[in-house]
Design a protein around this motif. Structure first.
Motif, mmCIF file in Angstrom:
data_model
loop_
_atom_site.group_PDB
_atom_site.id
_atom_site.type_symbol
_atom_site.label_atom_id
_atom_site.label_comp_id
_atom_site.label_asym_id
_atom_site.label_seq_id
_atom_site.Cartn_x
_atom_site.Cartn_y
_atom_site.Cartn_z
ATOM 1 N N GLY A 1 -14.900 -5.327 14.680
ATOM 2 C CA GLY A 1 -15.105 -6.133 13.484
ATOM 3 C C GLY A 1 -13.841 -6.885 13.096
ATOM 4 O O GLY A 1 -12.733 -6.588 13.576
ATOM 5 N N ALA A 2 -14.019 -7.870 12.209
ATOM 6 C CA ALA A 2 -12.887 -8.698 11.778
ATOM 7 C C ALA A 2 -11.940 -7.904 10.883
ATOM 8 O O ALA A 2 -10.744 -8.169 10.835
ATOM 9 C CB ALA A 2 -13.390 -9.937 11.042
ATOM 10 N N ASN B 1 -15.411 -15.412 12.267
ATOM 11 C CA ASN B 1 -15.042 -14.781 13.544
ATOM 12 C C ASN B 1 -14.870 -15.804 14.664
ATOM 13 O O ASN B 1 -13.965 -15.688 15.481
ATOM 14 C CB ASN B 1 -16.103 -13.748 13.941
ATOM 15 C CG ASN B 1 -15.939 -12.465 13.162
ATOM 16 O OD1 ASN B 1 -15.069 -12.374 12.291
ATOM 17 N ND2 ASN B 1 -16.765 -11.471 13.458
ATOM 18 N N GLN B 2 -15.748 -16.805 14.702
ATOM 19 C CA GLN B 2 -15.674 -17.764 15.799
ATOM 20 C C GLN B 2 -14.313 -18.460 15.842
ATOM 21 O O GLN B 2 -13.794 -18.761 16.914
ATOM 22 C CB GLN B 2 -16.804 -18.795 15.685
ATOM 23 C CG GLN B 2 -16.710 -19.660 14.423
ATOM 24 C CD GLN B 2 -17.896 -20.603 14.271
ATOM 25 O OE1 GLN B 2 -18.752 -20.392 13.415
ATOM 26 N NE2 GLN B 2 -17.953 -21.635 15.103
ATOM 27 N N ASP C 1 -9.594 -11.470 20.673
ATOM 28 C CA ASP C 1 -10.542 -11.060 21.710
ATOM 29 C C ASP C 1 -11.963 -10.938 21.149
ATOM 30 O O ASP C 1 -12.186 -10.287 20.131
ATOM 31 C CB ASP C 1 -10.047 -9.709 22.265
ATOM 32 C CG ASP C 1 -10.888 -9.245 23.420
ATOM 33 O OD1 ASP C 1 -11.046 -10.029 24.379
ATOM 34 O OD2 ASP C 1 -11.396 -8.107 23.350
ATOM 35 N N GLU C 2 -12.924 -11.554 21.823
ATOM 36 C CA GLU C 2 -14.306 -11.540 21.327
ATOM 37 C C GLU C 2 -14.880 -10.128 21.276
ATOM 38 O O GLU C 2 -15.620 -9.780 20.364
ATOM 39 C CB GLU C 2 -15.181 -12.439 22.196
ATOM 40 C CG GLU C 2 -15.039 -13.910 21.827
ATOM 41 C CD GLU C 2 -16.057 -14.782 22.552
ATOM 42 O OE1 GLU C 2 -16.060 -14.738 23.787
ATOM 43 O OE2 GLU C 2 -16.812 -15.489 21.862
ATOM 44 N N LEU C 3 -14.544 -9.346 22.282
ATOM 45 C CA LEU C 3 -15.056 -7.984 22.330
ATOM 46 C C LEU C 3 -14.521 -7.146 21.171
ATOM 47 O O LEU C 3 -15.249 -6.352 20.558
ATOM 48 C CB LEU C 3 -14.672 -7.340 23.684
ATOM 49 C CG LEU C 3 -15.394 -6.032 24.016
ATOM 50 C CD1 LEU C 3 -16.894 -6.266 24.191
ATOM 51 C CD2 LEU C 3 -14.805 -5.418 25.296
ATOM 52 N N THR D 1 -8.119 -6.028 15.238
ATOM 53 C CA THR D 1 -8.169 -7.468 14.997
ATOM 54 C C THR D 1 -6.903 -7.959 14.291
ATOM 55 O O THR D 1 -6.331 -8.997 14.670
ATOM 56 C CB THR D 1 -9.416 -7.831 14.158
ATOM 57 O OG1 THR D 1 -10.574 -7.563 14.932
ATOM 58 C CG2 THR D 1 -9.409 -9.298 13.758
ATOM 59 N N ILE D 2 -6.462 -7.222 13.288
ATOM 60 C CA ILE D 2 -5.325 -7.712 12.503
ATOM 61 C C ILE D 2 -4.053 -7.766 13.357
ATOM 62 O O ILE D 2 -3.217 -8.658 13.187
ATOM 63 C CB ILE D 2 -5.132 -6.858 11.221
ATOM 64 C CG1 ILE D 2 -4.366 -7.649 10.163
ATOM 65 C CG2 ILE D 2 -4.381 -5.555 11.489
ATOM 66 C CD1 ILE D 2 -5.152 -8.743 9.533
ATOM 67 N N ILE D 3 -3.936 -6.828 14.297
ATOM 68 C CA ILE D 3 -2.769 -6.852 15.193
ATOM 69 C C ILE D 3 -2.775 -8.139 16.017
ATOM 70 O O ILE D 3 -1.752 -8.832 16.120
ATOM 71 C CB ILE D 3 -2.779 -5.610 16.119
ATOM 72 C CG1 ILE D 3 -2.431 -4.354 15.310
ATOM 73 C CG2 ILE D 3 -1.783 -5.777 17.268
ATOM 74 C CD1 ILE D 3 -2.527 -3.063 16.112
ATOM 75 N N GLN D 4 -3.936 -8.482 16.551
ATOM 76 C CA GLN D 4 -4.021 -9.706 17.360
ATOM 77 C C GLN D 4 -3.761 -10.946 16.506
ATOM 78 O O GLN D 4 -3.087 -11.882 16.945
ATOM 79 C CB GLN D 4 -5.386 -9.794 18.038
ATOM 80 C CG GLN D 4 -5.596 -8.740 19.111
ATOM 81 C CD GLN D 4 -6.895 -8.965 19.878
ATOM 82 O OE1 GLN D 4 -7.257 -10.091 20.191
ATOM 83 N NE2 GLN D 4 -7.592 -7.874 20.168
#
Lengths: 421, 421
Positions: B332-333, B314-315, B324-326, B338-341
């Motif tokens: 979750g990953a 994740n880091q 985005d960290e949030l 997340t996958i869109i980003q």
């Protein structure tokens, strides 16, 4: 004279789809290996189609040659699957319902929430002369016959079902039916040295091997396996004898040995990283992600694999990995100067203990006189030192990718154990 | 009645190393496929060891069954290689020096800067009843016999040497020796639909196939090939007949069809990118670099592959890819957010037209009730829209990696041609 029987086996694969090349017969090869391990000599492998005449003829011919006949395939419930009715015909017996087999098939379907059809039910009808061998992974049972001093075993053609039957039932039954020689195998896995160089290094040792221990060279891409096989009557003695030989062998080749038996290079590297509490990050150019794939194919690799970058073009080697633009311009992407920066910078970027990098000309295009196709640089950095290596590989793109990966993993291995040249 | 001969072939592989499972016999499978393509029926495949009795017995048995006997292996110059002397014995002829063969062996060694030894010279001694068939890739020549109406061809066991001999000499010679039926094969390659679904979609079309065109389903990992085989006496007619059938088939399944015959999914995707003048960049998490490897295994892929990142933790999804960290904390990953980003950001980061991303739980560890092992998200972004897909795969790590790669490449393919669901 040997106190052991020479036990001969024939492997019989049945199915039109094999003869027509629609599916690959991996079963026969696997069975060969398993029989070799327990000292049974495979004298023939035969593949026949779904033809009554061909199968019956193969049965009769195999019976003349072998003590054990292992069959795969032809066990489906449909009409084109002939193995079961032909075994009944060959052994002159009826096919009857085996309640235990029906129970197993029923359970198999129930577990999967499926309804048992009449066709599935037929799977539980077996020749009366066979011993029912349960197949816990599928619906076609194994059938074991002992007739006129020959053992016959019929197994389904689905590889994982066949393997499970072999391991759980067939191998133990064969061992208890024959006085097999005790055989002990030990495979030493080497990387980074060619077969003929290796043979030269160990030739004096090889000459001194006792007669009951045989050595085989088994080369594969970028690697050579040395297989020691000891024959005798006491397993513990053989294990000791081989261990003793290894004691004199290993000092000659220890820097090339990465493991034993089923070990793979990527597993070994992973285990070393884990045991040393270290992590790795990769900058792959010519290997295109393949080293990352090899490392991450191992379960649990997230414990030591930080991540990787594949900067396929110079601009990204600069933008993502801070490789100096002047270095890229004057020395090129395929150079010691660039690979050092790639290894050092990916290590820092991904906060890893080791940085491993590759850059080269995989081909088939892109080479020139000074840097022909197959020119590859690899490097491994641990923060203190960066070890580099130049490889001159082949004309074949896929081979170059694979050989780069093996050399890269081996460079990482030698860095971790502090054995770089 | 058919105007064609039914021509029967037997494939005979020779060598102890095959029987003992030291090397895999890939030759017999390949030869099966090639013979099937030209309408020769393989009736048996046999593997025997380096034993005089076994080989002679196999010769005699094969001669009774087959019109063509294709042999591989046992042609080395050392004493344990028996094929050549036994062929001479079987055909009752001498072994003599063939000057043309000697010249070829000499040239082979000269080109490699090596000296011709007496042992190498023996390779040019051949049975007098055979026709010498040059092996340009190795030192053991091919030997072609025509005796009592049967064709015998002996080839080296080294796969690329055997294949070259088959393609250049054996297949053309077989075609000119027999009135083989004309056979035309066309393979349609599909991805993204299972075998039984596919069968259901095309069942009405399949029922209407004319009797001279056969359909076979050939499933492999994540893909199904449909093979149409037409039999007749005029190649052009068959080609037309199959083309006509394809015209009615393709509209039913066009979104699953990515290519024909030898096309691979990674080649097709590469060709599409090249033809559209587009590039791709990848952010691979659970696939660990495997999609990048598949893409870069294709020669010339540097024209459309910008590069990739494998941010395994994740880091680094945050630090390298600005996820985005949030989002990582709350979703979750392994999530659509997340996958869109990942897909959008890798596209921008590597200045590509398409960004392709994967994130999931490859296993065997790491799953939980809500996101079990095998849960995978993939996404493809073109700057305007980002298409996502959730996969629910298997318990097996390697299968999950491979299935993710196939689904990912297919998602990219559908994005390029504008066919996403």
């Amino acid at each position: 004279m040997s106190p052991y029987q020479e036990v001969k086996a024939e492997i019989l694969a049945i199915g039109d789809e094999l003869l027509y090349g629609q599916i690959i017969d991996t079963n026969s090869h696997w069975i060969s290996q398993e029989l070799d391990k327990i000292g049974v000599r495979v004298v023939r492998r035969t593949t026949v189609g779904d033809s009554r005449e061909a199968i019956l003829e193969a049965f009769a011919a195999a019976e003349k040659r072998a003590d054990i006949i292992l069959m795969t395939g032809g066990l489906g419930p449909t009409n084109d699957d002939l193995t079961k009715p032909l075994l009944a015909e060959y052994f002159n017996c009826e096919i009857e319902l085996v309640p235990e087999a029906l129970k197993a098939v029923r359970t198999f379907f129930e577990k999967r929430g499926r309804v048992l059809t009449d066709l599935n039910r037929l799977q539980a009808h077996l020749p009366t002369k066979c011993t029912y061998i349960p197949n816990v992974l599928g619906t076609a049972p194994g059938m074991w016959f002992q007739e006129n001093g020959t053992i016959w075993m019929s197994m389904p053609g689905v590889p994982h079902e066949m393997k499970k039957l072999m391991e759980d039932h067939v191998i133990p039954r064969i061992k208890s039916n024959f006085e097999l020689p005790i055989i002990y195998h030990q495979v030493v896995k080497t990387v980074g040295i060619g077969e003929s160089w290796l043979a030269d290094v160990i030739k004096d040792w090889e000459k001194e091997l006792p007669p009951h221990i045989k050595l085989a060279y088994l080369p594969s891409l970028g690697q050579v396996r040395l297989r020691l096989t000891a024959f005798g009557d006491n397993f513990q003695n053989l294990e000791n004898d081989v261990a003793q030989q290894l004691q004199s062998l290993l000092p000659l080749i220890d820097k090339y040995v990465y493991g034993y038996n089923q070990d793979t290079l990527e597993e070994t590297v992973g285990r070393l990283l884990k045991n040393h509490g270290k992590t790795v990050a990769l900058a792959e150019s010519c290997s295109g992600g393949y080293i990352s794939h090899m490392i991450t194919s191992i379960p649990g690799s997230s414990a030591y694999f930080q991540g990787s970058m594949v900067p396929y073009h110079n601009q990204f080697k600069h933008a993502l990995l801070n490789v100096d633009e002047l270095t890229l311009q004057t020395k090129g992407a395929v150079s010691e100067e660039t690979i050092i920066q790639m290894a050092e910078h990916i290590r820092l970027k991904l906060n890893a203990d080791y940085g491993l990098a590759s850059s080269g000309i995989a081909g088939p295009g892109g080479g020139w006189a000074e840097k022909p196709v197959g020119t590859v640089w690899i490097a491994c950095s641990d923060g203190q030192t960066t070890v580099t290596k130049k490889l001159q590989l082949t004309q074949d793109r896929m081979l170059n990718i694979q050989l780069t990966a093996i050399a890269g993993l081996n460079l990482l291995r030698t860095c971790i154990i502090g054995q770089t040249e």
